[in-house]
Design a protein around this motif. Structure first.
Motif, mmCIF file in Angstrom:
data_model
loop_
_atom_site.group_PDB
_atom_site.id
_atom_site.type_symbol
_atom_site.label_atom_id
_atom_site.label_comp_id
_atom_site.label_asym_id
_atom_site.label_seq_id
_atom_site.Cartn_x
_atom_site.Cartn_y
_atom_site.Cartn_z
ATOM 1 N N LYS A 1 0.835 -1.194 0.000
ATOM 2 C CA LYS A 1 0.000 0.000 0.000
ATOM 3 C C LYS A 1 0.879 1.257 0.000
ATOM 4 O O LYS A 1 0.602 2.218 -0.734
ATOM 5 C CB LYS A 1 -0.895 -0.005 1.246
ATOM 6 N N ALA A 2 1.964 1.221 0.788
ATOM 7 C CA ALA A 2 2.862 2.379 0.827
ATOM 8 C C ALA A 2 3.487 2.611 -0.536
ATOM 9 O O ALA A 2 3.625 3.760 -0.981
ATOM 10 C CB ALA A 2 3.947 2.149 1.877
ATOM 11 N N ALA A 3 3.839 1.524 -1.230
ATOM 12 C CA ALA A 3 4.448 1.668 -2.548
ATOM 13 C C ALA A 3 3.445 2.254 -3.530
ATOM 14 O O ALA A 3 3.764 3.148 -4.328
ATOM 15 C CB ALA A 3 4.951 0.314 -3.045
ATOM 16 N N ILE A 4 2.182 1.788 -3.467
ATOM 17 C CA ILE A 4 1.164 2.285 -4.402
ATOM 18 C C ILE A 4 0.868 3.757 -4.130
ATOM 19 O O ILE A 4 0.694 4.551 -5.054
ATOM 20 C CB ILE A 4 -0.117 1.429 -4.293
ATOM 21 N N GLU A 5 0.851 4.133 -2.856
ATOM 22 C CA GLU A 5 0.582 5.538 -2.524
ATOM 23 C C GLU A 5 1.630 6.472 -3.108
ATOM 24 O O GLU A 5 1.368 7.640 -3.358
ATOM 25 C CB GLU A 5 0.532 5.715 -1.000
ATOM 26 N N LEU A 6 2.852 5.941 -3.296
ATOM 27 C CA LEU A 6 3.913 6.764 -3.882
ATOM 28 C C LEU A 6 3.931 6.633 -5.404
ATOM 29 O O LEU A 6 4.844 7.095 -6.059
ATOM 30 C CB LEU A 6 5.269 6.333 -3.339
ATOM 31 N N ASP A 7 2.935 5.933 -5.953
ATOM 32 C CA ASP A 7 2.886 5.646 -7.384
ATOM 33 C C ASP A 7 4.084 4.842 -7.860
ATOM 34 O O ASP A 7 4.491 4.943 -9.018
ATOM 35 C CB ASP A 7 2.783 6.944 -8.207
ATOM 36 N N ALA A 8 4.686 4.075 -6.964
ATOM 37 C CA ALA A 8 5.811 3.216 -7.354
ATOM 38 C C ALA A 8 5.245 1.879 -7.816
ATOM 39 O O ALA A 8 5.313 0.873 -7.106
ATOM 40 C CB ALA A 8 6.777 3.038 -6.192
ATOM 41 N N TRP A 9 4.665 1.881 -9.002
ATOM 42 C CA TRP A 9 3.921 0.707 -9.468
ATOM 43 C C TRP A 9 4.826 -0.484 -9.705
ATOM 44 O O TRP A 9 4.452 -1.617 -9.446
ATOM 45 C CB TRP A 9 3.148 1.051 -10.747
ATOM 46 N N VAL A 10 6.033 -0.221 -10.241
ATOM 47 C CA VAL A 10 6.949 -1.324 -10.522
ATOM 48 C C VAL A 10 7.284 -2.051 -9.230
ATOM 49 O O VAL A 10 7.227 -3.288 -9.151
ATOM 50 C CB VAL A 10 8.233 -0.795 -11.192
ATOM 51 N N ILE A 11 7.600 -1.270 -8.187
ATOM 52 C CA ILE A 11 7.972 -1.857 -6.907
ATOM 53 C C ILE A 11 6.802 -2.640 -6.321
ATOM 54 O O ILE A 11 6.954 -3.766 -5.842
ATOM 55 C CB ILE A 11 8.396 -0.740 -5.925
ATOM 56 N N ALA A 12 5.618 -2.050 -6.391
ATOM 57 C CA ALA A 12 4.438 -2.730 -5.850
ATOM 58 C C ALA A 12 4.210 -4.043 -6.581
ATOM 59 O O ALA A 12 3.901 -5.071 -5.971
ATOM 60 C CB ALA A 12 3.208 -1.828 -5.977
ATOM 61 N N PHE A 13 4.399 -4.006 -7.902
ATOM 62 C CA PHE A 13 4.210 -5.223 -8.690
ATOM 63 C C PHE A 13 5.234 -6.289 -8.287
ATOM 64 O O PHE A 13 4.883 -7.460 -8.105
ATOM 65 C CB PHE A 13 4.333 -4.903 -10.186
ATOM 66 N N VAL A 14 6.506 -5.859 -8.153
ATOM 67 C CA VAL A 14 7.554 -6.814 -7.752
ATOM 68 C C VAL A 14 7.203 -7.442 -6.411
ATOM 69 O O VAL A 14 7.274 -8.663 -6.234
ATOM 70 C CB VAL A 14 8.933 -6.109 -7.674
ATOM 71 N N ALA A 15 6.757 -6.608 -5.453
ATOM 72 C CA ALA A 15 6.433 -7.122 -4.116
ATOM 73 C C ALA A 15 5.324 -8.166 -4.189
ATOM 74 O O ALA A 15 5.382 -9.202 -3.532
ATOM 75 C CB ALA A 15 6.041 -5.967 -3.203
ATOM 76 N N LEU A 16 4.308 -7.901 -5.012
ATOM 77 C CA LEU A 16 3.196 -8.848 -5.118
ATOM 78 C C LEU A 16 3.632 -10.123 -5.842
ATOM 79 O O LEU A 16 3.281 -11.232 -5.458
ATOM 80 C CB LEU A 16 2.033 -8.198 -5.861
ATOM 81 N N PHE A 17 4.427 -9.935 -6.904
ATOM 82 C CA PHE A 17 4.891 -11.063 -7.700
ATOM 83 C C PHE A 17 5.761 -11.993 -6.847
ATOM 84 O O PHE A 17 5.650 -13.222 -6.929
ATOM 85 C CB PHE A 17 5.677 -10.519 -8.893
ATOM 86 N N VAL A 18 6.608 -11.382 -6.011
ATOM 87 C CA VAL A 18 7.469 -12.188 -5.132
ATOM 88 C C VAL A 18 6.625 -12.973 -4.143
ATOM 89 O O VAL A 18 6.912 -14.132 -3.841
ATOM 90 C CB VAL A 18 8.494 -11.279 -4.421
ATOM 91 N N GLY A 19 5.526 -12.365 -3.682
ATOM 92 C CA GLY A 19 4.607 -13.076 -2.795
ATOM 93 C C GLY A 19 4.073 -14.330 -3.470
ATOM 94 O O GLY A 19 3.994 -15.408 -2.873
ATOM 95 N N LEU A 20 3.744 -14.187 -4.761
ATOM 96 C CA LEU A 20 3.221 -15.315 -5.534
ATOM 97 C C LEU A 20 4.253 -16.434 -5.623
ATOM 98 O O LEU A 20 3.948 -17.612 -5.426
ATOM 99 C CB LEU A 20 2.869 -14.814 -6.932
ATOM 100 N N LEU A 21 5.506 -16.042 -5.925
ATOM 101 C CA LEU A 21 6.559 -17.057 -6.042
ATOM 102 C C LEU A 21 6.857 -17.697 -4.688
ATOM 103 O O LEU A 21 7.286 -18.844 -4.631
ATOM 104 C CB LEU A 21 7.832 -16.424 -6.612
ATOM 105 N N THR A 22 6.640 -16.943 -3.602
ATOM 106 C CA THR A 22 6.832 -17.519 -2.278
ATOM 107 C C THR A 22 5.856 -18.673 -2.065
ATOM 108 O O THR A 22 6.218 -19.712 -1.521
ATOM 109 C CB THR A 22 6.615 -16.453 -1.190
ATOM 110 N N ILE A 23 4.623 -18.472 -2.540
ATOM 111 C CA ILE A 23 3.633 -19.553 -2.422
ATOM 112 C C ILE A 23 4.132 -20.780 -3.173
ATOM 113 O O ILE A 23 4.010 -21.909 -2.707
ATOM 114 C CB ILE A 23 2.275 -19.109 -2.988
#
Lengths: 124, 500
Positions: free
Chosen positions: B397-419
């Motif tokens: 959420k903090a990343a999205i609030e800063l409009d850092a979309w790439v970072i937010a995407f990486v964070a979510l994608f890494v979560g997926l790979l963690t699963i």
């Protein structure tokens, strides 16, 4: 004096980086010792080098008389030297034991903890 | 009075270490260690109460006023780290009752373990930069001992890499301290906050900041400085690797958080921007590295790296929400990651190995253990309602609030790979039948070994669930911690005006 110390630090770091890039772990250790000494010299020089007397308070006075050297970096360096000595002694013992058990000092051949993947593993 | 509160969490494990060393040949040593860990927890909770009451607690050692003497200081971040260290220490001390054989106890396992806890606690409580270096060394030398204790060939091999890279990072950190003293003339962290801003040549400060970033970065295990971690964490006993996994890298993260909110904030656009991309690379490389592994502990080791990325990202984004997420993540991760390593130990005990190709069938024969694995594993991946979900939610959420979309995407994608990694462990260790046709039931280990190993796993899993279902008080705590980090005036005035 400071520029001379800076030069010595530079030479020490350069030599230590050269040594630490070697595959032989003993060379790496020597590099580490040089780097440790370079760090100690940096701290020593950061306290400024003055041609002052030792920072001793004469009997009966509240403060040292005249120009005295900065005592703090000396105390810091002393601590760092002692700690560094302990750590290096441990590392040396570790290196010796590793050589005895692994029969090599070549870090490229130290792959026991991380064996290279064989094709068989991937296909399984 | 407050000075005692600050000293006790460090003094108790040290005293325990001395006693445990003197009686290492007797079985009483392990109970001394356990009692010491309980006392440490009591001491750190007493400190927590004082901090909750006063905001920041500080004391000067040996009657030397700040900034000349050594300061011990606990703010919200510091104290929560001390408490969580004591909790992890207690959990692994109980676990060690079952796992650590008498042979290692006689070599001084408990003394080294308690010294490690003292070193970690000291690092969280000190308010003096050189003192921080000393605590790092206390921590390092005891971790060296624990890592190679027992002396198998794998451990020596891992030890060489761990020792070498950590010593280099320490020397970089030490040189940084020297240079920072050279330009500011002080080593007290609260005093540095003001002194650094007054330095004329801010470029010099940025250079020194980068030295600190490299020094702490190696300890924290960020990209591209993490190589010692997956080379070593899977070799020592499980109790040791759980403490390492839970605490050691977090000391690096803590030190980064402290220095880059209190001292090195002059050029946030440069230093924190670097940290953002380092964090993103750390997250990605860690999780991809884990995907390539097939050993229980090696997978978990790479996931430490990947998770460190989230914490440093919380610092790098440098907004109240991001820092709050970072603090929350730090606490959640210590509990979860230590627990996963402990589970790996029980899995090894029952199924006979940590290589996932050589074990299996744990779900059928011990569903209770399987359930206890699911809790931290899915918390790590960020499943609601477990603690990891809230931690990831805050950071993203903090990343999205800063409009850092790439970072937010990486964070979510890494979560997926963690699963993906967690289901890999689940599928191979728990679901598929055991390749050797063994039925890995709990009875394969005697109860006096198994029971002490299960107690801390249950306890830590319960904490994960509690934080997950009732995140409110923890989030509020993290929020205040983040506020204190972003506005360190309270920290500075308490330290510089601290009564001894």
């Amino acid at each position: 004096m400071e520029s001379l110390t800076a030069l010595i630090v530079g030479i020490l770091v350069a030599a230590s980086v050269y040594l630490m890039l070697a595959r032989n772990f003993v060379r790496f250790l020597f590099g580490l010792i040089l780097l440790s000494n370079a760090a100690n010299l940096v701290i020593f020089a950061s306290g400024r080098m003055t041609p002052g007397a030792p920072a001793l308070v004469p009997y009966g006075a509240d403060a040292p008389l005249g120009v005295v050297g900065n005592a703090l970096p000396q105390a810091l360096v002393l601590t760092a030297i002692v700690i560094g000595f302990g750590l290096l002694a441990f590392t040396l013992a570790l290196a010796f034991e590793a050589y005895r058990r692994l029969q090599t000092m070549d870090t490229d051949k130290m792959r026991l903890a991380e064996p290279e993947e064989s094709d068989e593993d991937i296909t399984k | 009075m407050t000075s005692w509160l600050l000293v006790m969490p460090i003094a108790v494990p040290f005293a325990t270490a001395v006693i445990a060393y003197l009686i290492r040949h007797s079985v009483a040593g392990r109970y001394v260690s356990l009692a010491g860990s309980v006392l440490s927890l009591v001491a750190s909770i007493a400190l927590l109460m004082a901090v909750l009451d006063q905001g920041v607690v500080a004391a000067q050692m040996s009657n030397w006023d700040a900034p000349f003497g050594i300061t011990l200081v606990a703010d919200y971040l510091g104290v929560v780290m001390v408490v969580i260290t004591a909790i992890t220490g207690l959990a692994t001390a109980i676990y060690a009752l079952g796992e650590i054989p008498e042979r290692l106890e006689k070599l001084g396992y408990h003394a080294l373990f308690q010294t490690l806890i003292a070193g970690v606690t000291g690092a969280f409580l000190t308010g003096d930069l050189f003192n921080l270096y000393v605590w790092f060394e206390v921590m390092l030398i005891s971790s060296f001992g624990l890592l190679v204790l027992g002396g198998t060939r794998e451990q020596l091999d891992a030890g060489i890499k761990y020792v070498a890279l950590n010593l280099v990072s320490t020397l970089v950190f030490l040189s940084g301290i020297g240079l920072l003293y050279g330009v500011t003339g002080t080593l007290n962290m609260a005093d540095l906050a003001g002194a650094v801003a007054e330095v004329e040549d801010q470029g010099l400060i940025t250079v020194i900041a980068m030295m600190f970033m490299v020094g702490f970065g190696v300890k924290a295990g960020v990209f591209p400085l993490f190589f010692w971690l997956p080379a070593s964490y899977h070799t020592p006993s499980f109790a040791v690797s759980a403490v390492f996994a839970g605490l050691l890298t977090k000391v690096g993260v803590y030190a980064l958080m402290r220095m880059f909110t209190l001292v090195f904030v002059g050029d946030v656009g440069f230093t924190h921007e670097i940290l953002i991309w380092v964090s993103a690379a750390t997250m990605l490389v860690g999780v991809l590295g884990a995907a390539a592994q097939s050993d229980f502990r090696k997978i978990l080791s790479f996931h430490i790296i990947s998770q460190i990325g989230y914490m440093t990202l919380g610092l790098a984004l440098y907004t109240p929400l991001a820092l709050m997420g970072g603090v929350f993540y730090l606490v959640h991760h210590i509990i979860v990651k230590a627990n996963l390593f402990l589970v790996a130990g029980v899995a090894r005990l029952q199924a006979g190995h940590t290589d996932l190709y050589r074990i299996g069938g744990l779900y059928k024969s011990s569903p209770f253990l399987a359930a206890l694995f699911i809790v931290p594993a899915f918390s790590l991946a960020g499943f609601p309602p477990l603690s990891g979900f809230w931690a990831k939610y805050l950071i993203v959420k903090a990343a999205i609030e800063l409009d850092a979309w790439v970072i937010a995407f990486v964070a979510l994608f890494v979560g997926l790979l963690t699963i993906f990694s967690m289901t890999k462990i689940w599928g191979m260790a728990f679901w598929k039948p055991h390749p050797d046709g063994i039925d890995p039931t709990p009875d394969r280990a005697p109860a006096r070994i198994r029971v002490p190993m299960m107690i801390p796993i249950v306890g830590l899993a319960a904490m994960t669930v509690v934080i997950g279902f009732f995140p409110e008080p923890f989030v509020q705590f993290a929020e205040i911690a983040a506020m204190q980090l972003l506005d360190p005036s309270d920290y500075v005035t308490t330290v510089l005006g601290a009564q001894r």
